[in-house]
Enzyme design. Structure first.
Site, PDB file in Angstrom:
ATOM      1  N   ARG A 170      -4.781   9.905  -8.541  1.00  7.24           N
ATOM      2  CA  ARG A 170      -5.635   9.141  -7.602  1.00  7.24           C
ATOM      3  C   ARG A 170      -6.900   9.936  -7.239  1.00  7.24           C
ATOM      4  NH1 ARG A 170      -2.252   5.858  -8.777  1.00  7.24           N
ATOM      5  NH2 ARG A 170      -1.416   4.230  -7.401  1.00  7.24           N
ATOM      6  N   SER A 244      -1.021   0.812  -1.449  1.00  2.87           N
ATOM      7  CA  SER A 244      -0.459   2.034  -0.862  1.00  2.87           C
ATOM      8  C   SER A 244      -1.472   2.631   0.103  1.00  2.87           C
ATOM      9  CB  SER A 244      -0.182   3.068  -1.952  1.00  2.87           C
ATOM     10  OG  SER A 244       0.680   2.550  -2.929  1.00  2.87           O
ATOM     11  N   GLU A 340      -4.635   7.249   1.003  1.00  2.67           N
ATOM     12  CA  GLU A 340      -5.163   6.899  -0.311  1.00  2.67           C
ATOM     13  C   GLU A 340      -6.387   6.002  -0.143  1.00  2.67           C
ATOM     14  OE1 GLU A 340      -5.100   4.486  -3.866  1.00  2.67           O
ATOM     15  OE2 GLU A 340      -3.017   4.358  -3.232  1.00  2.67           O
TER      16      GLU A 340
END
Ligand code: EPU
Length: 350
Positions: A170, A244, A340
């Site tokens: 990520r 998320s 995130e």
């Protein structure tokens, strides 16, 4: 004369239709940009000088914690074009503003493999490399070839090859060193005409068996991923969310082993020799937050890692819930969760 600012930029625009958490927040200035030419026109305009700039794609990974006191550039650069082709591969150049999932389905329809496991991820193509989107055993970096981006002064178009993008879990250089420095306009992916399927993820394997598919196609994989996602993740059109909310923490083996002593069932995935990735969803569930409703916010009943807006939540409320979750996971497990999603405050992203 450069009239891009006057003709394209609106003032005091509500960002609610532009973020999947469905948060109402205002942008002082807002412009939808359909071409690199328009983008450069705005960036070079004297009125842009000194303004904070925020780039918005599908708004699926962003939390507007407050009104944004700057210029939001909504990238809507479209187009898909094969720029190179061999017997085995195609190199597809895609406008940053194209919808990611529609692009996946287009490629599946053409028989070009590589991104079928990334079906149904919300957002745009331009945002995909920034956080190196990943799901069901595949990450974007595996098919990424290069991207084009305009510098923040709107002076030049630069090309970034894969090896310069510093892709990680990520993560990429566009979230680090180049954050706020360049704006992605096009992405080039190398897709395979003889796809090798990635069925390593348990849930995909289980579905293949259930459906008796021993010779699956990329369309089968895409369809299965769509079904799995639909069963686990809320549809942002029906329930505001940004997927998320936190990253899955990667901790030293000692820390994971210590957790295991107390919680023998604690899931964990080895990351090399010394580290383990612990699902944040599990930590949050164990901390008692799964499906909990707090005012207008809460976590999703099927996936504790997803923070939802039950309707009318402010960005501040969501941030507050995220802080409470973070605090209790830290107290219970000693692990600091890192968001995130990009959190945007009045003067920029934190
Ligand atoms: N789990 C729980 N309780 C929960 C949720 C998860 O115990 O409420 C545990 C279970 O052990 C489960 C494990 O966590 O087996 C993993 O859960 P899941 O397969 O749902 O995946 P994840 O690690 O929570 C990641 C990505 C998702 C991606 C899926 C599938 C991150 C931060 N998230 O989630 O990406 O779709 O894997 O590959 O890496 C996103 O980035 O927005 C996103 C949805």
């Amino acid at each position: 004369m450069n009239t891009a600012f006057e003709s394209l930029v609106e003032t005091d625009v509500d960002l609610q239709p532009h973020n999947t958490l469905n948060i109402s927040a205002k942008a002082r200035y807002f412009a939808s940009v359909e071409s690199e030419h328009q983008l450069k026109g705005i960036l070079r305009h004297p009125k842009t000088e000194g303004l904070k700039i925020m780039v918005l794609g599908g708004g699926s990974n962003v939390l507007f914690a407050e009104d944004f006191d700057g210029l939001v550039l909504h990238i809507e650069i479209k187009g898909r074009e094969v720029v190179k082709e061999t017997d085995d591969y195609v190199w597809l150049k895609i406008g940053a503003g194209e919808n990611w999932h529609q692009t996946v389905r287009y490629c599946v329809g053409q028989g070009w493999g590589g991104i079928e496991n990334l079906s149904l991820i919300p957002g745009t193509v331009g945002a995909a490399p920034i956080q190196n989107i990943g799901a069901y055993g595949v990450e974007l970096q595996e098919v990424f070839e290069y991207l084009e981006a305009v510098d923040i002064e709107g002076r030049e178009t630069r090309r970034y090859e894969k090896e310069h993008c510093e892709f990680g879990y990520r993560d990429s250089i566009f979230k680090g060193e180049l954050k706020g420095i360049v704006i992605v306009t096009n992405v080039v992916l190398k897709l395979s005409k003889n796809p090798v399927l990635n069925t390593s993820y348990g849930a995909i394997q289980a579905e293949l068996e259930k459906r008796n598919l021993d010779q699956p196609t990329i369309r089968d994989i895409s369809d299965i991923v769509i079904d799995i996602r639909n069963s686990k993740l809320p549809n942002p059109d029906l329930l505001g969310n940004a997927g998320s909310f936190f990253k899955n923490p990667i901790v030293k083996n000692e820390i994971y082993n210590r957790i295991k002593e107390e919680y023998p069932e604690a899931p964990g995935y080895k990351m090399g020799e010394y580290k383990t990735k612990v699902p944040a969803g599990w930590l949050i569930e164990e901390a008692g937050w799964k499906g909990k409703v707090v005012g207008n916010t809460g976590t999703y009943k099927q996936q504790a890692l997803v923070i939802v807006n039950h309707g009318g939540a402010t960005g501040g409320e969501i941030l507050n819930l995220a802080d409470q979750i973070k605090k209790s996971v830290k107290e219970q497990f000693g692990i600091a969760l890192v968001p995130e999603v990009n959190i945007v405050t009045s003067d920029g992203t934190i």
